[in-house]
Scaffold this motif. Structure first.
Motif, PDB file in Angstrom:
ATOM      1  N   ILE A  76     -69.907 -31.478  -5.833  1.00 59.02           N
ATOM      2  CA  ILE A  76     -71.016 -31.024  -5.498  1.00 59.02           C
ATOM      3  C   ILE A  76     -71.871 -30.834  -6.733  1.00 59.02           C
ATOM      4  O   ILE A  76     -73.035 -31.817  -7.842  1.00 59.02           O
ATOM      5  N   LYS A 104     -76.377 -22.976 -10.370  1.00 53.57           N
ATOM      6  CA  LYS A 104     -76.044 -21.501  -9.754  1.00 53.57           C
ATOM      7  C   LYS A 104     -75.104 -22.068  -8.861  1.00 53.57           C
ATOM      8  O   LYS A 104     -75.434 -22.654  -8.064  1.00 53.57           O
ATOM      9  N   GLY A 137     -76.705 -26.954   0.783  1.00 54.90           N
ATOM     10  CA  GLY A 137     -76.350 -26.279   1.604  1.00 54.90           C
ATOM     11  C   GLY A 137     -76.770 -26.007   2.676  1.00 54.90           C
ATOM     12  O   GLY A 137     -77.754 -26.807   3.475  1.00 54.90           O
ATOM     13  N   GLU A 138     -77.699 -25.153   3.437  1.00 47.52           N
ATOM     14  CA  GLU A 138     -78.094 -25.074   4.538  1.00 47.52           C
ATOM     15  C   GLU A 138     -79.376 -24.688   5.007  1.00 47.52           C
ATOM     16  O   GLU A 138     -80.045 -24.920   4.058  1.00 47.52           O
ATOM     17  N   GLY A 148     -77.809 -15.382  -3.957  1.00 46.91           N
ATOM     18  CA  GLY A 148     -78.684 -16.869  -3.862  1.00 46.91           C
ATOM     19  C   GLY A 148     -80.283 -15.467  -4.226  1.00 46.91           C
ATOM     20  O   GLY A 148     -81.422 -16.785  -4.972  1.00 46.91           O
ATOM     21  N   ILE A 208     -78.369 -26.039  -7.046  1.00 42.13           N
ATOM     22  CA  ILE A 208     -78.110 -24.625  -6.571  1.00 42.13           C
ATOM     23  C   ILE A 208     -76.716 -24.922  -5.005  1.00 42.13           C
ATOM     24  O   ILE A 208     -77.233 -25.926  -5.122  1.00 42.13           O
ATOM     25  N   ILE A 209     -75.908 -24.271  -5.615  1.00 41.04           N
ATOM     26  CA  ILE A 209     -75.073 -25.419  -5.071  1.00 41.04           C
ATOM     27  C   ILE A 209     -73.582 -24.093  -3.913  1.00 41.04           C
ATOM     28  O   ILE A 209     -73.685 -22.832  -4.389  1.00 41.04           O
ATOM     29  N   PRO A 210     -73.294 -25.660  -3.001  1.00 37.58           N
ATOM     30  CA  PRO A 210     -71.784 -24.542  -2.006  1.00 37.58           C
ATOM     31  C   PRO A 210     -70.878 -24.095  -2.551  1.00 37.58           C
ATOM     32  O   PRO A 210     -70.408 -24.019  -3.785  1.00 37.58           O
ATOM     33  N   PHE A 253     -76.505 -41.693  -0.988  1.00 40.74           N
ATOM     34  CA  PHE A 253     -76.097 -39.570   0.237  1.00 40.74           C
ATOM     35  C   PHE A 253     -76.824 -39.136   0.627  1.00 40.74           C
ATOM     36  O   PHE A 253     -78.019 -38.532  -0.620  1.00 40.74           O
ATOM     37  N   CYS A 305     -70.107 -31.093   4.658  1.00 41.08           N
ATOM     38  CA  CYS A 305     -70.933 -31.330   5.321  1.00 41.08           C
ATOM     39  C   CYS A 305     -71.379 -32.367   6.761  1.00 41.08           C
ATOM     40  O   CYS A 305     -71.929 -32.466   7.804  1.00 41.08           O
ATOM     41  N   PHE A 313     -80.631 -28.900  -4.862  1.00 41.12           N
ATOM     42  CA  PHE A 313     -80.214 -28.116  -3.515  1.00 41.12           C
ATOM     43  C   PHE A 313     -79.340 -28.610  -2.553  1.00 41.12           C
ATOM     44  O   PHE A 313     -79.639 -29.130  -1.917  1.00 41.12           O
ATOM     45  N   GLU A 351     -80.171 -31.475   0.444  1.00 43.35           N
ATOM     46  CA  GLU A 351     -78.583 -31.411   1.059  1.00 43.35           C
ATOM     47  C   GLU A 351     -78.952 -30.516   1.556  1.00 43.35           C
ATOM     48  O   GLU A 351     -77.917 -29.682   1.257  1.00 43.35           O
ATOM     49  N   LEU A 390     -77.384 -35.923   9.597  1.00 39.30           N
ATOM     50  CA  LEU A 390     -76.180 -36.348   8.067  1.00 39.30           C
ATOM     51  C   LEU A 390     -75.486 -37.581   7.912  1.00 39.30           C
ATOM     52  O   LEU A 390     -76.447 -39.231   7.484  1.00 39.30           O
TER      53      LEU A 390
HETATM   54  P1  NAD Z   1     -75.901 -21.190   1.834  1.00 41.76           P
HETATM   55  O1  NAD Z   1     -77.782 -22.340   2.049  1.00 41.76           O
HETATM   56  O2  NAD Z   1     -75.796 -20.168   2.415  1.00 41.76           O
HETATM   57  O3  NAD Z   1     -76.029 -21.365   0.021  1.00 41.76           O
HETATM   58  C1  NAD Z   1     -76.044 -22.161  -0.926  1.00 41.76           C
HETATM   59  C2  NAD Z   1     -76.175 -21.732  -2.312  1.00 41.76           C
HETATM   60  O4  NAD Z   1     -77.691 -21.891  -1.864  1.00 41.76           O
HETATM   61  C3  NAD Z   1     -75.387 -20.549  -2.744  1.00 41.76           C
HETATM   62  O5  NAD Z   1     -75.738 -21.148  -3.697  1.00 41.76           O
HETATM   63  C4  NAD Z   1     -76.316 -19.221  -2.433  1.00 41.76           C
HETATM   64  O6  NAD Z   1     -76.204 -18.295  -3.420  1.00 41.76           O
HETATM   65  C5  NAD Z   1     -77.874 -20.229  -2.512  1.00 41.76           C
HETATM   66  N1  NAD Z   1     -78.733 -18.926  -1.971  1.00 41.76           N
HETATM   67  C6  NAD Z   1     -78.696 -18.943  -1.092  1.00 41.76           C
HETATM   68  N2  NAD Z   1     -80.196 -18.212  -0.366  1.00 41.76           N
HETATM   69  C7  NAD Z   1     -80.628 -18.311  -1.526  1.00 41.76           C
HETATM   70  C8  NAD Z   1     -82.232 -18.706  -1.720  1.00 41.76           C
HETATM   71  N3  NAD Z   1     -83.569 -17.720  -1.260  1.00 41.76           N
HETATM   72  N4  NAD Z   1     -82.714 -19.121  -2.783  1.00 41.76           N
HETATM   73  C9  NAD Z   1     -82.244 -20.007  -3.214  1.00 41.76           C
HETATM   74  N5  NAD Z   1     -80.973 -19.680  -3.102  1.00 41.76           N
HETATM   75  C10 NAD Z   1     -80.017 -19.157  -2.619  1.00 41.76           C
HETATM   76  O7  NAD Z   1     -74.906 -22.169   2.275  1.00 41.76           O
HETATM   77  P2  NAD Z   1     -73.108 -22.008   2.262  1.00 41.76           P
HETATM   78  O8  NAD Z   1     -73.025 -21.249   2.848  1.00 41.76           O
HETATM   79  O9  NAD Z   1     -72.458 -21.934   0.718  1.00 41.76           O
HETATM   80  O10 NAD Z   1     -73.327 -23.832   2.265  1.00 41.76           O
HETATM   81  C11 NAD Z   1     -73.512 -24.216   3.308  1.00 41.76           C
HETATM   82  C12 NAD Z   1     -73.738 -25.231   4.102  1.00 41.76           C
HETATM   83  O11 NAD Z   1     -73.970 -26.654   2.880  1.00 41.76           O
HETATM   84  C13 NAD Z   1     -73.781 -25.910   5.221  1.00 41.76           C
HETATM   85  O12 NAD Z   1     -74.739 -26.272   5.985  1.00 41.76           O
HETATM   86  C14 NAD Z   1     -73.272 -27.436   4.857  1.00 41.76           C
HETATM   87  O13 NAD Z   1     -73.941 -28.916   5.944  1.00 41.76           O
HETATM   88  C15 NAD Z   1     -73.917 -27.709   3.646  1.00 41.76           C
HETATM   89  N6  NAD Z   1     -73.925 -28.443   3.010  1.00 41.76           N
HETATM   90  C16 NAD Z   1     -74.942 -30.375   2.642  1.00 41.76           C
HETATM   91  C17 NAD Z   1     -74.071 -30.813   2.039  1.00 41.76           C
HETATM   92  C18 NAD Z   1     -74.953 -32.291   1.825  1.00 41.76           C
HETATM   93  O14 NAD Z   1     -74.798 -32.330   0.930  1.00 41.76           O
HETATM   94  N7  NAD Z   1     -76.287 -33.110   2.614  1.00 41.76           N
HETATM   95  C19 NAD Z   1     -72.970 -30.581   1.657  1.00 41.76           C
HETATM   96  C20 NAD Z   1     -72.538 -29.270   1.595  1.00 41.76           C
HETATM   97  C21 NAD Z   1     -72.923 -28.845   1.860  1.00 41.76           C
END
Ligand code: NAD
Length: 479
Positions: free
Chosen positions: A154, A172, A225-226, A205, A145-147, A449, A281, A223, A247, A411
Motif C-alpha cells: 500500500i 503515516k 483503512g476502515e 491516527g 495514511i495507511i493500514p 483498483f 480488504c 487514505f 480506499e 470493493l
Molecule cells: P484504520 O482505519 O483503523 O487505520 C488506518 C490508518 O488510519 C492507520 O494508520 C491509523 O493510525 C489511521 N487513523 C486512525 N484514525 C485516524 C484519524 N482519526 N485520523 C487520521 N488517521 C487515522 O484501519 P486498519 O484497522 O489499520 O486497517 C484495516 C481496514 O483497512 C479494513 O477496513 C480494510 O478493509 C481496510 N483496507 C482497505 C483497502 C482498500 O484498498 N480498499 C486495503 C487495505 C485495507
C-alpha cells in the motif's frame, strides 16, 4: 534495543526521549522496536521538509524521477530476505506472503518508472481562437495514511504515482507496522531520492494522522483503512478543500455456480479468505454457493481448510500466521463466541484460538468455516477482517447476485462459472469496483483498483491514477 526513528528531510528524526510506542511481534507478543509517537510539531516539520523539497523535485524530468524508482526496486529485491523477515515479524504474515508483498512493492515502482515518459498535456485547436494546450502540474505536498495489513504494497501504491508526477510526500504508517515502511523509505533515499521528498511520521491516527489531514500545505490525502476512519478524514479534508482518495473496507462476495470447476473454486476460496490471516480488504468475506453443488463444495472446502497449518510466519511450513493485533484478535473471538447459540450458523471447521507450546501468547486463531448462515447475520453485514468464512447456499444466480449486493460495501466480487451468459450477468449486475471471473484477490499496478458505496471513492493503480496527482493548466494562445 535501538529505537527506530521517523524520517524527516532525509534524516532520522524524533527519539524515544520523547513519547514512543511499542511495536510487537503478533506471533509472540515480544517487543520488536520502539518508535516515536509523532506530534503535531513533527508533522509540521515533515510537511515543511516536503514543501522545501517540492520545487527541486518537480523541476527534474519524470524519467530522472523514474530512475530513482528503478534503482530502489533493485535494492529492495537485493534485500528481500531481510525485509521479508522484518515484515513477517511486525505484521505476522508467513514469509512467502511477505516476499510476495515486497516483490509487489518493487513491481509498483517499476511500473511507474515505465509510465514516466507518458506524462503529458494536450494540444487543442479552438475555432476562431488560435491554439490551446494543457500542461500538467504536480499538486505540491501529498500525504497518505495507511493500514497494517499490507504496509509495503500500500505504501508503493500511494507514494509511486505521487512522486513520479513531481509531488513530494508525507507518509503515516499504521502504529503496529511502521518498521518496514521506515526501512523502505531509507532504501528510496539510498537510491537517490533527495532529502525531504519522502518523509515518514510515525504515531497515532488521532494526533499524527489528523494533524496531517489538517495541515494547510497538504494538497491531497490518500487514505486506506476502515470506512469509519475514511468518513472522518473526508470531513476534515473537505474543510481544507483537499483532494481525497478513500480506499476503505470491503465485504467481497464469491459466487460459486453449479457448473464451476469445484477444485479451483475451493482453492480460490481458501486463498481468497485465509491469505494474510483473512486481513485483506479484497478477501472473500461472504461465500454464496448453488445448493445443487453445496454439499460437495463444502466437503472439499472443509478438507482443504483443515490442512492449513497455523503458526509463526517465520516457520517454513506455516500457511497462516496470527492476526496482527490484540483488538483484531478480540474482535474475532467475540464474533465467533455464541454463533451457534445465536442462530448465526454452524461452525464446521476451526472456531477457536489454538494453543502452541513454547510460542508465547500470539494472536492465533484457527481458520474457521461457518455454514447455514441466515441472510441477516452479523457475519454477512460487518466486514469480518480475520480468518472466518460464512457460507450461504442459494438456488440460482439471480438470488446469489441479490444477496451479494445486499451490503454497504462494494470493493470486489467474484463469480465462478464456465457459462458466458452467467459471466456477463455477474459482470453487469454485481455492484463492486472490481469483478473477478474464476479467480479472486489478484490486484496489479496495471489495473485500476478501488470500491463503490462505503468501500470509498477514487481509484489507485493503472495509468489514469496520474491525473489524481496532477493539476491541468489550460493555456489559450492567440497569435
Ligand atoms: P484504520 O482505519 O483503523 O487505520 C488506518 C490508518 O488510519 C492507520 O494508520 C491509523 O493510525 C489511521 N487513523 C486512525 N484514525 C485516524 C484519524 N482519526 N485520523 C487520521 N488517521 C487515522 O484501519 P486498519 O484497522 O489499520 O486497517 C484495516 C481496514 O483497512 C479494513 O477496513 C480494510 O478493509 C481496510 N483496507 C482497505 C483497502 C482498500 O484498498 N480498499 C486495503 C487495505 C485495507
Amino acid at each position: 534495543m535501538v529505537a527506530m526513528k521517523m524520517q524527516i528531510n532525509g534524516k532520522a528524526a524524533g527519539s524515544c526521549g520523547g513519547e514512543c510506542f511499542d511495536v510487537r511481534n503478533p506471533a509472540t507478543c515480544e517487543l520488536l522496536e520502539q518508535v516515536p509517537r509523532g506530534t503535531e510539531e513533527d508533522v509540521a516539520l515533515a510537511v515543511e521538509a516536503a514543501l522545501s523539497a517540492f520545487e527541486g523535485w518537480a523541476s527534474i524530468s519524470p524519467q530522472q524521477r523514474g530512475m530513482v524508482f528503478y534503482r530502489a526496486a533493485g535494492l529492495v529485491r537485493q534485500r528481500k530476505e531481510e525485509l521479508a523477515a522484518l515484515l513477517t515479524q511486525e505484521q505476522g504474515k508467513p514469509l512467502a506472503e511477505a516476499r510476495n508483498e515486497l516483490e509487489g512493492f518493487s513491481h509498483v515502482l517499476e511500473y511507474y518508472c515505465g509510465l514516466a515518459g507518458s506524462l503529458r498535456g494536450d494540444f487543442i485547436p479552438v475555432t476562431g481562437n488560435g491554439y490551446s494546450f494543457t500542461v500538467k502540474k504536480p499538486l505540491g505536498v501529498c500525504a497518505a495514511i495507511i493500514p497494517w495489513n499490507m504496509p509495503a504494497l500500500i505504501m508503493g501504491w500511494k507514494i509511486a504515482p505521487a512522486l513520479i508526477s513531481g509531488n513530494t510526500f508525507v507518509l503515516k504508517p499504521a502504529s503496529s507496522t511502521p518498521l518496514t515502511n521506515l526501512t523502505l523509505a531509507s532504501i528510496l533515499n539510498e537510491a537517490g531520492l533527495p532529502a525531504g521528498v519522502l518523509n515518514v511520521v510515525t504515531g497515532s491516527g488521532e494526533i499524527a494522522g489528523e494533524s496531517l489531514v489538517r495541515s494547510p500545505d497538504v494538497r491531497k490525502i490518500s487514505f486506506t483503512g476502515e470506512s469509519g476512519t475514511g468518513k472522518r478524514i473526508s470531513e476534515l479534508a473537505a474543510s481544507g478543500m483537499k483532494r481525497v482518495t478513500l480506499e476503505l473496507g470491503g465485504s467481497d462476495p464469491m459466487i460459486v455456480c453449479d457448473d464451476a470447476n469445484l477444485e479451483s473454486a475451493v482453492a480460490g476460496a481458501i486463498r481468497g479468505r485465509f491469505y494474510n490471516c483473512g486481513q485483506t480488504c479484497t478477501a472473500v468475506k461472504r461465500l454464496y454457493v448453488f445448493e445443487s453443488v453445496a454439499r460437495e463444495f463444502i466437503r472439499k472446502l472443509e478438507e482443504g481448510v483443515k490442512r492449513l497449518k497455523v503458526g509463526n510466519g517465520l516457520d517454513k511450513d506455516t500457511d497462516m500466521g496470527p492476526l496482527n493485533n490484540h483488538s483484531q484478535f478480540e474482535y474475532i473471538k467475540e464474533l465467533v463466541a455464541g454463533i451457534e447459540e445465536k442462530g448465526e450458523g454452524r461452525i464446521i471447521a476451526g472456531g477457536k484460538a489454538p494453543s502452541f507450546k513454547g510460542m508465547g501468547k500470539g494472536y492465533f486463531f484457527e481458520p474457521t468455516l461457518v455454514s447455514d448462515v441466515p441472510g441477516d447475520s452479523r457475519l454477512l453485514k460487518e466486514e469480518v477482517f480475520g480468518p472466518l468464512l460464512p457460507i450461504v447456499t442459494v438456488r440460482n444466480l439471480d438470488e446469489a447476485i441479490e444477496e451479494a449486493n445486499r451490503s454497504i460495501y462494494g470493493l470486489g466480487a467474484s463469480i465462478w462459472t464456465k457459462d458466458l451468459d452467467r459471466i456477463r450477468m455477474g459482470c453487469e449486475q454485481l455492484n463492486a469496483g472490481i469483478i473477478w471471473v474464476n479467480q479472486h484477490l489478484k490486484v496489479a499496478p496495471e489495473v485500476p483498483f478501488g470500491g463503490v458505496k462505503e468501500s470509498g471513492f477514487g481509484r489507485e493503480n493503472g495509468p489514469d491514477i496520474l491525473s489524481e496527482y496532477l493539476e491541468t493548466r489550460t493555456i489559450m494562445l492567440k497569435t
